[in-house]
Design a protein around this motif. Sequence first.
Motif, PDB file in Angstrom:
ATOM      1  N   LYS A   6      40.997  42.550  24.107  1.00 10.18           N
ATOM      2  CA  LYS A   6      39.964  41.847  24.858  1.00 10.18           C
ATOM      3  C   LYS A   6      39.308  40.751  24.022  1.00 10.18           C
ATOM      4  O   LYS A   6      39.319  40.788  22.803  1.00 10.18           O
ATOM      5  N   ILE A  70      47.802  35.974  27.571  1.00 14.89           N
ATOM      6  CA  ILE A  70      47.555  37.092  28.472  1.00 14.89           C
ATOM      7  C   ILE A  70      46.601  38.070  27.801  1.00 14.89           C
ATOM      8  O   ILE A  70      46.674  38.277  26.590  1.00 14.89           O
ATOM      9  N   GLU A  74      45.964  42.024  32.343  1.00 16.44           N
ATOM     10  CA  GLU A  74      46.372  40.849  33.116  1.00 16.44           C
ATOM     11  C   GLU A  74      47.888  40.816  33.343  1.00 16.44           C
ATOM     12  O   GLU A  74      48.662  41.432  32.610  1.00 16.44           O
ATOM     13  N   GLY A  76      51.027  38.008  33.717  1.00 14.95           N
ATOM     14  CA  GLY A  76      51.365  36.609  33.471  1.00 14.95           C
ATOM     15  C   GLY A  76      52.797  36.473  32.999  1.00 14.95           C
ATOM     16  O   GLY A  76      53.476  37.464  32.716  1.00 14.95           O
ATOM     17  N   ASN A 118      52.853  42.659  32.387  1.00 19.45           N
ATOM     18  CA  ASN A 118      51.466  43.123  32.323  1.00 19.45           C
ATOM     19  C   ASN A 118      51.185  43.622  30.911  1.00 19.45           C
ATOM     20  O   ASN A 118      52.003  44.310  30.307  1.00 19.45           O
ATOM     21  N   ASN A 168      50.417  35.974  41.142  1.00 20.49           N
ATOM     22  CA  ASN A 168      50.335  37.029  40.123  1.00 20.49           C
ATOM     23  C   ASN A 168      49.399  38.162  40.524  1.00 20.49           C
ATOM     24  O   ASN A 168      48.966  38.947  39.673  1.00 20.49           O
TER      25      ASN A 168
END
Length: 279
Positions: A6, A70, A74, A76, A118, A168
């Motif tokens: 994060k 990413i 998430e 992507g 992911n 997405n």
Amino acid sequence: MIETGKIQILKINRITAIGAFLYDGNDEKNVVLLPEKEVPRNLRPGDDIEVFIYRDSKDRLISTTRRPKILLGEIGTLKVADITKVGAFMEWGLEKDLLLPYNEQTTKIAKGRDYLVNLYLDKSDRLCVTMKIYPLLKVDSPHKIGEWVEGYVYQINPELGAFVAVENMYHGLILMKDTNTDIFCGEKVYARISEVRNDGKLVLTPNKKSYKEIPKDAILILTKINENQGLLPYNDKTSPQIIMKELNMSKSSFKRAVGKLLKEKKIRITERGIEKNGR
């Protein structure tokens, strides 16, 4: 609390020769290193800084001021940098590539290709990616029948069709009867919604009304030809992967656009590739 995967705002605890040690503002014993080359010169102990937390090549927790492609949770597209015995490694904008384990792959992958993935934490608190994104997609799309949407193919079922992650985020499916023979995982598609099923999933049709895409694709091909001194070294034998990488369009879209330009006598096909008429 320092959280892996994060972007966080942490506080400078101390600055040393190897970099700045950061903490969450509460627990000064729990620190993470920001390497010296990334420490802004004007920072002082007690200052706040926004960083991303991950593990380096020695599996040590570390921070960076760079934003990866990413974040944790998430979805992507990332490019395959290498394939090894433990799985594939994917580029995400940081020094250490991300592992895509073999048991998280849904199809055979190729080096240099992009795939939809992911980002998750494994049991050892290491960041990895998975191609198994079906359970993560939503069915509450705001889109209606007839609208055109973009998405990425993330899995192909020979009996059902191509599964697409619309924006997405949402479930999409191109039925087998509407798929092109050269469609592949990781391909970006532009399709029209032909049906919104009772469960909220979208049925997509990229082939119908595809003529609307020809002008844009034809203009792109002409632009590329002009940028390459009147020659584009591609033809019918060029792989779909190269067409997608260099022109960002499918092989079928490429063929339609070339056909239009040939009909309008703006180009000609030679042994070297596609040439602009009037050279």
